[in-house]
Scaffold this motif. Structure first.
Motif, short mmCIF file in Angstrom:
data_model
loop_
_atom_site.label_atom_id
_atom_site.label_comp_id
_atom_site.label_asym_id
_atom_site.label_seq_id
_atom_site.Cartn_x
_atom_site.Cartn_y
_atom_site.Cartn_z
N UNK A 15 2.34 -13.50 -9.01
CA UNK A 15 1.07 -13.15 -9.62
C UNK A 15 0.23 -12.28 -8.69
N UNK A 16 0.22 -12.61 -7.42
CA UNK A 16 -0.54 -11.83 -6.45
C UNK A 16 0.03 -10.42 -6.34
N UNK A 19 -0.95 -8.47 -9.45
CA UNK A 19 -2.36 -8.11 -9.36
C UNK A 19 -2.56 -6.97 -8.37
N UNK A 20 -1.85 -7.00 -7.26
CA UNK A 20 -1.91 -5.94 -6.27
C UNK A 20 -1.48 -4.61 -6.88
N UNK A 21 -0.37 -4.62 -7.61
CA UNK A 21 0.12 -3.38 -8.22
C UNK A 21 -0.84 -2.85 -9.28
N UNK A 143 -5.75 -8.11 -1.15
CA UNK A 143 -4.46 -8.49 -1.71
C UNK A 143 -3.31 -8.10 -0.80
N UNK A 144 -3.42 -6.97 -0.11
CA UNK A 144 -2.38 -6.56 0.83
C UNK A 144 -2.27 -7.57 1.97
N UNK A 145 -3.41 -8.04 2.43
CA UNK A 145 -3.40 -9.06 3.49
C UNK A 145 -2.74 -10.34 3.00
N UNK A 149 0.70 -11.98 4.37
CA UNK A 149 0.69 -13.36 4.84
C UNK A 149 1.80 -14.16 4.16
N UNK A 150 1.96 -13.97 2.84
CA UNK A 150 3.06 -14.65 2.13
C UNK A 150 4.41 -14.26 2.73
N UNK A 151 4.59 -12.97 3.02
CA UNK A 151 5.86 -12.52 3.59
C UNK A 151 6.07 -13.13 4.97
N UNK A 152 5.01 -13.26 5.74
CA UNK A 152 5.11 -13.86 7.08
C UNK A 152 5.47 -15.34 6.98
N UNK A 153 4.81 -16.06 6.07
CA UNK A 153 5.08 -17.49 5.91
C UNK A 153 6.49 -17.73 5.40
N UNK A 154 6.94 -16.92 4.47
CA UNK A 154 8.31 -17.07 3.97
C UNK A 154 9.32 -16.78 5.05
#
Length: 179
Positions: A15-16, A19-21, A143-145, A149-154
């Protein structure tokens, strides 16, 4: 139970990203509309008009590059994208304030060939779009941040640091490390 937590995180991430796109597409539309409004003032010979169009072109380029850099780019390209977006948003905000508060003076700097009343109307429309671009750029930055962050946590959850190494894995290591 663990599957549902992971599934909800994946849904939130999806969803994020959507929304970003969508926000980036709205940013592209607003910036290109600003370019067309500025070109309708017939101000290409003016240096100030050239820089105004260049600002919108840089905004479009950073929005297009942001779609791919945020999720899969390197840290350097991500940092460059964020710096470019912050600078363009600051310039967009200052241009919008300048347009909306000193419309006739700004129109004089642009050396437009259209009638003054029509030029002021067109410039106020462009100023309103600059305000929209300013707001959209800050939403895109947030949203980019979050996506980064999601990519870093994953990436961290795939390789936890405190995981114990099993004895079978130690047998495959070279001799000095088999303690």
């Amino acid at each position: 139970m663990g599957l549902s937590v992971e599934n909800s995180v994946t849904q939130s991430h999806t969803r994020t990203h959507k929304t970003f796109l969508i926000t980036n597409y709205m940013l592209l539309g607003a910036a290109s509309a600003c370019i067309f409004l500025t070109l309708s003032l017939r101000l290409l010979p003016s240096l100030c008009g050239f820089f105004l169009i260049l600002l919108h072109v840089v905004t479009i380029a950073s929005a297009v590059s942001g779609c791919s850099i945020v999720t899969s780019g390197s840290n350097k390209s991500y940092a460059a994208h964020m710096v470019a977006m912050v600078l363009t948003s600051i310039f967009q905000g200052s241009v919008s304030v300048l347009i909306l508060t000193r419309t006739s003076d700004f129109l004089g700097y642009l050396k437009s060939y259209v009638r003054e009343e029509e030029g002021e109307t067109i410039l106020k429309l462009a100023g309103g779009l600059c305000v929209a671009v300013f707001c959209l750029e800050w939403v895109v930055l947030g949203l980019a941040f979050v996506l980064r962050y999601y990519a870093f946590v994953e990436g961290q959850s795939a390789h936890p640091r405190n995981e114990r190494v099993s004895e079978e894995e130690l047998k495959n290591w070279p001799w000095p490390f088999q303690v």
